[in-house]
Each structure stands twice: as C-alpha cells, then as structure tokens.
Scaffold this active site. Structure first.
Site, PDB file in Angstrom:
ATOM      1  N   GLU A  74      10.402 -71.432 -47.686  1.00  0.00           N
ATOM      2  CA  GLU A  74      11.236 -72.586 -47.295  1.00  0.00           C
ATOM      3  C   GLU A  74      11.424 -73.537 -48.470  1.00  0.00           C
ATOM      4  O   GLU A  74      12.468 -74.163 -48.616  1.00  0.00           O
ATOM      5  CB  GLU A  74      10.605 -73.296 -46.087  1.00  0.00           C
ATOM      6  CG  GLU A  74      10.813 -72.475 -44.812  1.00  0.00           C
ATOM      7  CD  GLU A  74       9.725 -72.610 -43.774  1.00  0.00           C
ATOM      8  OE1 GLU A  74       8.927 -73.564 -43.844  1.00  0.00           O
ATOM      9  OE2 GLU A  74       9.671 -71.739 -42.876  1.00  0.00           O
ATOM     10  N   GLU A 107       4.966 -62.863 -47.629  1.00  0.00           N
ATOM     11  CA  GLU A 107       5.715 -63.312 -46.458  1.00  0.00           C
ATOM     12  C   GLU A 107       7.166 -62.864 -46.574  1.00  0.00           C
ATOM     13  O   GLU A 107       7.978 -63.535 -47.219  1.00  0.00           O
ATOM     14  CB  GLU A 107       5.683 -64.842 -46.372  1.00  0.00           C
ATOM     15  CG  GLU A 107       4.301 -65.413 -46.227  1.00  0.00           C
ATOM     16  CD  GLU A 107       4.340 -66.754 -45.515  1.00  0.00           C
ATOM     17  OE1 GLU A 107       3.702 -66.848 -44.461  1.00  0.00           O
ATOM     18  OE2 GLU A 107       5.012 -67.675 -45.987  1.00  0.00           O
ATOM     19  N   ASN A 158      -0.174 -72.913 -41.424  1.00  0.00           N
ATOM     20  CA  ASN A 158       0.789 -73.772 -42.126  1.00  0.00           C
ATOM     21  C   ASN A 158       1.537 -74.555 -41.055  1.00  0.00           C
ATOM     22  O   ASN A 158       2.378 -74.009 -40.353  1.00  0.00           O
ATOM     23  CB  ASN A 158       1.741 -72.871 -42.935  1.00  0.00           C
ATOM     24  CG  ASN A 158       2.888 -73.645 -43.547  1.00  0.00           C
ATOM     25  OD1 ASN A 158       2.898 -74.872 -43.548  1.00  0.00           O
ATOM     26  ND2 ASN A 158       3.863 -72.913 -44.063  1.00  0.00           N
ATOM     27  N   GLY A 171       9.257 -67.113 -38.742  1.00  0.00           N
ATOM     28  CA  GLY A 171       9.821 -67.895 -37.650  1.00  0.00           C
ATOM     29  C   GLY A 171      10.864 -67.151 -36.831  1.00  0.00           C
ATOM     30  O   GLY A 171      11.581 -67.746 -36.030  1.00  0.00           O
ATOM     31  N   HIS A 179       6.222 -71.519 -51.028  1.00  0.00           N
ATOM     32  CA  HIS A 179       6.624 -71.023 -49.710  1.00  0.00           C
ATOM     33  C   HIS A 179       8.140 -70.768 -49.711  1.00  0.00           C
ATOM     34  O   HIS A 179       8.883 -71.501 -50.358  1.00  0.00           O
ATOM     35  CB  HIS A 179       6.250 -72.047 -48.633  1.00  0.00           C
ATOM     36  CG  HIS A 179       6.447 -71.518 -47.254  1.00  0.00           C
ATOM     37  ND1 HIS A 179       7.679 -71.502 -46.652  1.00  0.00           N
ATOM     38  CD2 HIS A 179       5.583 -70.941 -46.388  1.00  0.00           C
ATOM     39  CE1 HIS A 179       7.552 -70.938 -45.453  1.00  0.00           C
ATOM     40  NE2 HIS A 179       6.302 -70.594 -45.271  1.00  0.00           N
ATOM     41  N   LYS A 206       3.651 -76.848 -41.412  1.00  0.00           N
ATOM     42  CA  LYS A 206       5.008 -77.242 -41.823  1.00  0.00           C
ATOM     43  C   LYS A 206       5.244 -78.722 -41.481  1.00  0.00           C
ATOM     44  O   LYS A 206       4.309 -79.515 -41.568  1.00  0.00           O
ATOM     45  CB  LYS A 206       6.045 -76.300 -41.198  1.00  0.00           C
ATOM     46  CG  LYS A 206       5.703 -74.837 -41.508  1.00  0.00           C
ATOM     47  CD  LYS A 206       6.806 -73.874 -41.191  1.00  0.00           C
ATOM     48  CE  LYS A 206       6.349 -72.451 -41.548  1.00  0.00           C
ATOM     49  NZ  LYS A 206       7.367 -71.442 -41.313  1.00  0.00           N
ATOM     50  N   SER A 243       5.581 -64.463 -38.525  1.00  0.00           N
ATOM     51  CA  SER A 243       5.466 -64.186 -37.091  1.00  0.00           C
ATOM     52  C   SER A 243       4.140 -63.527 -36.714  1.00  0.00           C
ATOM     53  O   SER A 243       4.097 -62.645 -35.853  1.00  0.00           O
ATOM     54  CB  SER A 243       6.652 -63.343 -36.599  1.00  0.00           C
ATOM     55  OG  SER A 243       7.866 -64.055 -36.781  1.00  0.00           O
TER      56      SER A 243
END
Ligand code: PGA
Length: 253
Positions: free
Chosen positions: A96, A166, A9, A172, A94, A11, A211
């Site tokens: 985010e 996730e 991904n 991250g 996702h 991003k 991660s």
C-alpha cells in the site's frame, strides 16, 4: 531453528482506546503461545499499545519510518522516535505504501538501513501485482525487490530481519495464494538471499501475507519455508488473530 513470527498490521485502524481494548483481549488468548506475536498499530496508537502490552508476550511494531533521524521533514516519523516509544519492529515497503505513497525499492533500502541503525527489526514486504503474476513475472519482480530493497547489508543483519511475501492481489481481497504457490515464492526469496549473502542467511524468517485467516493459517505454516504471517484484516479482531497465532492447536499433522 526459525521461530515462527505472526504480526498484525492494523493499517489505518484503531484509536488509542480501541488499541488498548484489543491488546487487553489478546493478552490472555495468546499468552501461552511460543510464536513471536507482534502488533503494528498506527503511529498515534503506538504508545497506548506498548503500555497495554507491557509484561506480555506481545511486541509492538510501526507500519513505516523515515530514513533520516531528525530534520525538516514535515509529517515524518524516524527510527529514534519509534525506539523512544518502545517499538521493536517496523514494517517497511508494504504494497500500500508502494502503491499510494510512491515507495520504491530504493526508498525501501534507505528505510531498511535506518531501521537497522536503530535496532528496530524490519519486516520488509515484497510481492507481485496481479498483472505481473499473469504475465509470468512473479519471480523476476520478487528477485528485483529483494536484490534492490535488501542490498548493502551485513549477513548478520539479514539473519535478524524478517521478509514478508505479500502478493498484492491477495491483500484484502479474500483471495489467498495457495500454500504451494506461497511456498514456491518464499523458497525462491530464501535462495535469492543466500545468493546475495551466503548460506547462513537461511536463518532469516520469511512470512506470508495476504488474506490470512484462521481457516488457512495451518496449511500455510505447514510449508517448509513459511515462518509466519503478516495479517491485515483478521488482526483487527482478537478472536481471529488469536486463532491465527494459535494455529498449532488446529494442525493435524
Ligand atoms: P490482509 O492484509 O490480511 O487484510 O489481506 C495483509 C497485509 O496487507 O499485510
């Protein structure tokens, strides 16, 4: 029976030129892999990425889609548009998007139906926040996300889609869930899907994300229910993404 799938991904990274470069570097590095390899560029670099990946074993996915096909929805991109570009996959829900753009289990469900309607393979993301984990609510949260986000499907649709577990606190942050924690939640997701759709959806692939690095992928993949990974930061570098895809070379089992 479940073919491993490793997706990058990207991003909000990579112009068309950078996307092309990254795919050119990746192609020889992952060409011998029997793992399904996917990269998900931003919308603006999808066409360049599809072109660069043509004839290779790298498939291309989008990072989101809108649930309507056409209409007055300024700024949105639909399933037919992604198909037109040569996308095969699409990430949905996702964390985010949930955190910054107001996505809910209800919008995830609409997007999921839209993706399936257009023959895109959804990668549906679920996962708890740090507060939820510390409050002991991980399984409750994940169950709600799966039950509400993945409702109203036919079992054969569930078999073809991909779920990504996730944990939000692992994205991250450099802080990975232990392989045992990831296995526990992913087995629970599989059981939840089976309770909704029957035993046959045991074939649905479930990834871990958060991660993932060359150093931890082999241990994650050694877990019985982990079928792949959704990789953010480490997918921006060809060498590290290829090392993740080629995890079997480092597995000492
Ligand atoms: P990360 O991101 O690998 O950079 O933690 C994972 C993701 O958000 O899919």
């Amino acid at each position: 029976m479940r073919r491993p799938i490793i997706a990058g991904n990207w991003k909000m990274h990579n112009t068309t030129e950078k996307a092309r470069e990254l795919v050119e570097l990746l192609k020889p590095l992952v060409g011998a892999s029997d793992v399904e390899v996917v990269v998900c560029p931003p919308f603006t670099a999808i066409a360049a990425t599809v072109n660069a990946a043509a004839g290779s074993n790298i498939s291309v996915g989008a990072q989101d889609l809108f649930w309507e096909d056409w209409g007055a929805y300024t700024g949105e991109v639909s399933g037919p548009m992604l198909k037109d570009l040569g996308c095969r996959y699409v990430i949905i829900g996702h964390s985010e998007r949930r955190q910054y753009f107001g996505e809910t289990d209800a919008t995830v469900n609409k997007k999921l139906h839209a993706a399936l309607r257009h023959d895109l393979v959804p990668i549906v993301c679920v996962g708890e926040t740090l507060d939820e984990r510390e409050a002991g609510k991980t399984l409750e949260v994940v169950r709600r996300q799966v039950e509400d986000g993945l409702k109203g499907l036919a079992p054969d649709q569930v078999e073809t889609l991909v779920v990504a577990y996730e944990p939000v606190w692992a994205i991250g942050t450099g802080r990975t869930a232990t392989a045992a924690d990831a296995q526990e939640v992913i087995a629970f997701i599989r059981d939840t899907l089976k309770a909704m759709y029957g035993e046959r959806v045991g074939a649905t692939r479930i990834q871990y994300g958060g991660s993932v690095k060359p150093e931890n992928i082999a241990e994650l993949m050694a877990q019985p229910d982990i079928d792949g990974a959704l990789v953010g930061g480490a997918s921006l570098d060809a060498i590290s993404f290829a090392a993740i895809v080629n995890y079997k070379e480092h597995q000492h089992k």
